[in-house]
Design an enzyme around this catalytic site. Structure first.
Site, mmCIF file in Angstrom:
data_model
loop_
_atom_site.group_PDB
_atom_site.id
_atom_site.type_symbol
_atom_site.label_atom_id
_atom_site.label_comp_id
_atom_site.label_asym_id
_atom_site.label_seq_id
_atom_site.Cartn_x
_atom_site.Cartn_y
_atom_site.Cartn_z
ATOM 1 N N GLU A 37 0.862 -1.200 0.000
ATOM 2 C CA GLU A 37 0.000 0.000 0.000
ATOM 3 C C GLU A 37 0.887 1.235 0.000
ATOM 4 O OE1 GLU A 37 -2.662 -0.040 3.319
ATOM 5 O OE2 GLU A 37 -3.689 -1.844 2.643
ATOM 6 N N LYS A 188 -7.651 0.089 -39.463
ATOM 7 C CA LYS A 188 -6.913 -0.833 -38.580
ATOM 8 C C LYS A 188 -7.879 -1.822 -37.945
ATOM 9 C CE LYS A 188 -5.201 0.346 -34.303
ATOM 10 N NZ LYS A 188 -4.332 1.089 -33.375
ATOM 11 N N THR A 222 1.041 -0.897 -33.907
ATOM 12 C CA THR A 222 0.273 -0.053 -34.832
ATOM 13 C C THR A 222 1.204 0.687 -35.785
ATOM 14 O OG1 THR A 222 -1.475 0.232 -33.203
ATOM 15 C CG2 THR A 222 -1.344 1.902 -34.933
HETATM 16 C C1 R5P Z 1 -5.385 3.210 -30.261
HETATM 17 O O1 R5P Z 1 -6.502 3.473 -30.621
HETATM 18 C C2 R5P Z 1 -4.325 4.252 -30.030
HETATM 19 O O2 R5P Z 1 -4.631 5.443 -30.660
HETATM 20 C C3 R5P Z 1 -2.974 3.759 -30.484
HETATM 21 O O3 R5P Z 1 -2.989 3.558 -31.877
HETATM 22 C C4 R5P Z 1 -2.596 2.462 -29.803
HETATM 23 O O4 R5P Z 1 -2.769 2.586 -28.428
HETATM 24 C C5 R5P Z 1 -1.186 2.051 -30.107
HETATM 25 O O5 R5P Z 1 -0.926 0.837 -29.478
HETATM 26 P P1 R5P Z 1 0.221 -0.122 -29.968
HETATM 27 O O6 R5P Z 1 1.489 0.703 -30.027
HETATM 28 O O7 R5P Z 1 0.292 -1.178 -28.906
HETATM 29 O O8 R5P Z 1 -0.179 -0.673 -31.281
#
Ligand code: R5P
Length: 295
Positions: A37, A188, A222
């Protein structure tokens, strides 16, 4: 008079703001009881003053969030006049809707906790979505990094702005307007958390220097997938501009090995070291201007 209280996750930013705004920092002793905590104590009182609490709630998200809440509650208990929380990166804000019929709306819970802790005014930077703002009854001031990104890009030629997903449409649109260039939005798809596929995009990027804009780099999936897709679609080159460098797991290595030439991030999340591929923008000047108007 306003006094600044820094959480452990944003000490550098709090010190810079204290210097820029000529406001005193109140020390906070923060450690743990044996069971994990948090144990928190301020170094002095704040009765009748405004408290500006500075804390991004990135990894470990739950500890940093709890720390913010306990600091706010302490200021409230010590009869601070107004409690302003500056949370450049607000963890859980991506969970602005349930992932399944049987899941929570986590961002809504965080909003409720922030209000219950006594915070009167919240300042964030590039909040994930407008939806999150709606969960709060208190004032939420969301500052945008787009003008800072636009300044860096103003000499660049042959540009096109790219959002890696539909959620980033407005962000890409705003940056494209600031620069007077076109933007495209990618489609995406996520079949499971932390992985993704790009299924297409709304325009042509052939021969263009593509600037991917996003609010968060977490695992880096992403950006890497989006950049590969752009190069395969005939782009000349790809760079990325992202507000919050969460950089979980092997994100840094993955991005280092990617086709992305340069990645601009802000220091909303403080990292001790990032390689030359990263350009880090200081957010203190931007936040100083906002706070000057507010305080
Ligand atoms: C998602 O909607 C956000 O805008 C980012 O695209 C996402 O959080 C990126 O996450 P990662 O780098 O794990 O693909």
């Amino acid at each position: 008079m306003t006094k600044i209280i820094s959480g452990r996750n944003s000490k550098k930013l709090a010190a810079q703001l204290s210097k820029n705004l000529k406001l005193p920092l109140v020390g906070a002793f923060i450690d743990y009881f044996a069971d994990g905590e948090l144990r928190i104590q301020l170094a002095g009182g704040i009765q009748g003053e405004n408290a500006l609490i500075v804390q991004s709630t990135s990894t470990p998200v739950n500890d940093h969030l709890m720390e913010l809440l306990l600091l706010a509650h302490t200021a409230k208990r010590l009869q601070a006049r107004k409690i302003i929380a500056l949370v450049p990166y607000l963890g859980y804000s991506r969970q602005d809707q349930p992932f399944s019929n049987f899941g929570p709306i986590s961002a809504q819970v965080v909003a409720t906790l922030i209000e219950a802790a006594g915070i009167d005014h919240l300042i964030t930077l590039d909040l994930h979505s407008e939806q999150t703002k709606k969960f709060f009854k208190i004032d939420v001031q969301n500052i945008e990094a787009a003008p800072v990104f636009a300044k860096i890009l103003k000499e660049a030629v042959n540009l096109i702005i790219v959002s890696p997903d539909k959620g980033g449409n407005d962000r890409a649109h705003k940056l494209s307007l600031l620069l007077g260039v076109n933007f495209v939005v990618m489609n995406k798809m996520r079949k499971s958390p932390n992985t993704c596929q790009i299924a297409g995009m709304s325009g042509d990027v052939t021969g263009k220097h593509c600037v991917l804009i996003d609010d968060i780099i977490d695992t880096g999936h992403t950006l890497c997938k989006a950049a590969e897709f752009l190069m395969q679609a005939g782009a000349f080159s790809v760079e990325a501009m992202v507000t919050h460098a969460v950089l979980s797991r092997q994100a840094i290595e993955k991005l280092e090995d990617s086709v992305i030439k340069k990645i601009t991030v802000t220091n909303s999340i403080e990292h001790t070291y990032l390689s030359n591929k990263f350009r880090v923008i200081e957010i203190a000047p931007l936040l100083t201007d906002t706070l000057c108007d507010l305080l």
